[in-house]
Design a protein around this motif. Structure first.
Motif, short mmCIF file in Angstrom:
data_model
loop_
_atom_site.label_atom_id
_atom_site.label_comp_id
_atom_site.label_asym_id
_atom_site.label_seq_id
_atom_site.Cartn_x
_atom_site.Cartn_y
_atom_site.Cartn_z
N LEU A 20 -19.12 78.87 -8.55
CA LEU A 20 -19.96 78.92 -7.27
C LEU A 20 -20.54 80.41 -6.93
O LEU A 20 -21.95 80.38 -6.53
N MET A 21 -19.92 81.53 -7.44
CA MET A 21 -20.50 82.81 -7.25
C MET A 21 -21.81 82.84 -8.11
O MET A 21 -22.91 83.36 -7.53
N ALA A 22 -21.90 82.32 -9.31
CA ALA A 22 -23.00 82.46 -10.02
C ALA A 22 -24.09 81.40 -9.39
O ALA A 22 -25.31 82.02 -9.37
N HIS A 37 -15.06 80.63 0.57
CA HIS A 37 -15.66 79.35 0.36
C HIS A 37 -14.77 78.50 -0.34
O HIS A 37 -13.88 79.00 -0.87
N GLY A 38 -15.25 77.45 -0.02
CA GLY A 38 -14.15 76.30 -0.99
C GLY A 38 -15.04 75.90 -2.04
O GLY A 38 -16.40 75.63 -1.70
N ALA A 39 -14.32 75.54 -3.19
CA ALA A 39 -15.29 75.31 -4.25
C ALA A 39 -14.34 74.58 -5.16
O ALA A 39 -13.09 74.76 -5.20
N ILE A 40 -14.70 73.45 -5.94
CA ILE A 40 -14.03 72.77 -6.95
C ILE A 40 -15.00 72.40 -8.21
O ILE A 40 -16.09 71.70 -7.99
N ARG A 51 -18.52 76.07 3.37
CA ARG A 51 -19.09 77.61 3.37
C ARG A 51 -18.32 78.57 3.97
O ARG A 51 -17.53 78.19 5.04
N GLY A 52 -18.33 79.57 3.66
CA GLY A 52 -17.60 80.82 4.29
C GLY A 52 -18.27 82.20 3.98
O GLY A 52 -19.45 82.28 3.63
N ASN A 78 -27.05 82.45 3.17
CA ASN A 78 -26.55 81.59 2.28
C ASN A 78 -24.93 82.28 1.61
O ASN A 78 -24.27 81.52 1.12
N PHE A 79 -25.16 83.83 1.90
CA PHE A 79 -24.05 84.58 1.08
C PHE A 79 -23.69 85.47 2.10
O PHE A 79 -24.03 86.79 1.79
N PRO A 80 -23.11 85.31 3.28
CA PRO A 80 -22.47 86.34 4.27
C PRO A 80 -21.62 87.16 3.76
O PRO A 80 -20.63 86.79 2.73
#
Length: 294
Positions: free
Chosen positions: A14-16, A123-126, A138-139, A164-166
């Motif tokens: 997700l970070m990438a 952030h939530g990610a799977i 989103r977070g 999109n990346f606070p």
């Protein structure tokens, strides 16, 4: 920026993707040859937006010191011991993004000369596959400096932050991590033990009571205000009511959990009785023991 991301799990992918979207040059360092080949061939896909980003994937062993301007370490806490050797004798700033707090003392003992930043993601990610990640919520990214040049933290914030990346800069790393730890310490193990979605710690009156008792003990150890933190836990559980926690998924997939760095840390820091914390901690350890075949 040239940004290296160590770890091809859900948060690493997700970070990438989010940073590649800003135009940064991303290299993701993974453990498996198969994942390296898949990412280099197919790119990195983020759902539900179905956007594909070309990023470079390398095996961690291929990493050359000095190639990156910044490195994000996105492996789980219990995997860090295998990563530390790649962070020594280098000058780039390092952002450690782990759940729990047990790793902070380990990092301090390394006596790294880098600027060291601690971060927690909302952030939530799977991870769907080796090259596909589902952005489930989103977070923001919370960051605080642990050691080194504090002006670098400000520079990194300006370079990375976007709509999109606070990013939020915190003055105190302990309370930043503690505020994340309390969420993980309650929601994750309770939902993992009872195999329920996050919302059931609210809708199920027995889990509600157990979660509140656990919250009270953890808050006592971390010196956090119980009612304030309980409201935060309820808010997160409500907003993610249909989601499965990461520890829930770890147990379902019979993987090692992060319980040691979360409730294990709380137990180590306590001088008093923690009956509910010990019960929950030992329950997760018992589940791990069962599926390891011991």
């Amino acid at each position: 920026m040239r940004i290296g991301i160590i770890g091809g799990g859900s948060i690493g992918l997700l970070m990438a993707a989010l940073l590649a979207e800003q135009g940064h040059i991303i290299t993701i360092y993974v453990k498996r040859v198969e994942q390296k080949k898949t990412i280099n061939q197919d790119g990195l896909t983020i759902r539900p937006y179905n956007k594909v980003y070309p990023v470079t994937a390398l095996l961690l062993e291929d990493r050359l010191t000095g190639e990156d301007d910044l490195v994000l370490v996105c492996v789980k806490q219990y995997q860090l011991k295998d990563i530390y050797r790649f962070t020594t004798n280098s000058s780039f700033p390092i952002i450690f993004m782990q759940n729990g707090m047990d790793h902070v003392e380990e990092i301090q003992q390394l006596e790294l000369t880098n600027t060291i930043i601690l971060a927690s993601s909302e952030h939530g990610a799977i991870r769907v596959s080796d090259s596909v990640v589902n952005h489930t919520g989103r977070g923001q990214l919370n960051m605080a400096i642990l050691a080194g040049d504090s002006s670098l933290l400000i520079s990194i914030n300006h370079l990375l932050t976007s709509d999109n990346f606070p990013i939020e800069i915190n003055e105190n790393w302990f309370y930043m991590l503690a505020n994340k730890l309390i969420i993980n310490a309650v929601i994750n193990p309770i939902t993992a033990i009872f195999q329920v979605n996050n919302g059931q710690i609210i809708s199920n009156p027995y889990l509600f009571k157990l979660s509140n008792l656990l919250c009270n003990e953890v808050c006592h150890v971390l010196k956090l205000e119980h009612q304030e933190q309980w409201k935060r836990i309820m808010s997160v559980a409500t907003n993610t009511k249909d989601n499965k926690s990461s520890m829930h998924l770890d147990v379902v997939k019979q993987r090692r959990t992060e319980i040691e760095g979360i409730l294990g840390y709380i137990i180590k820091q306590s001088n008093g009785d923690l009956p509910h914390t010990l019960f929950v901690y030992q329950s997760i350890k018992a589940l791990e023991w069962n599926y390891k075949g011991k």
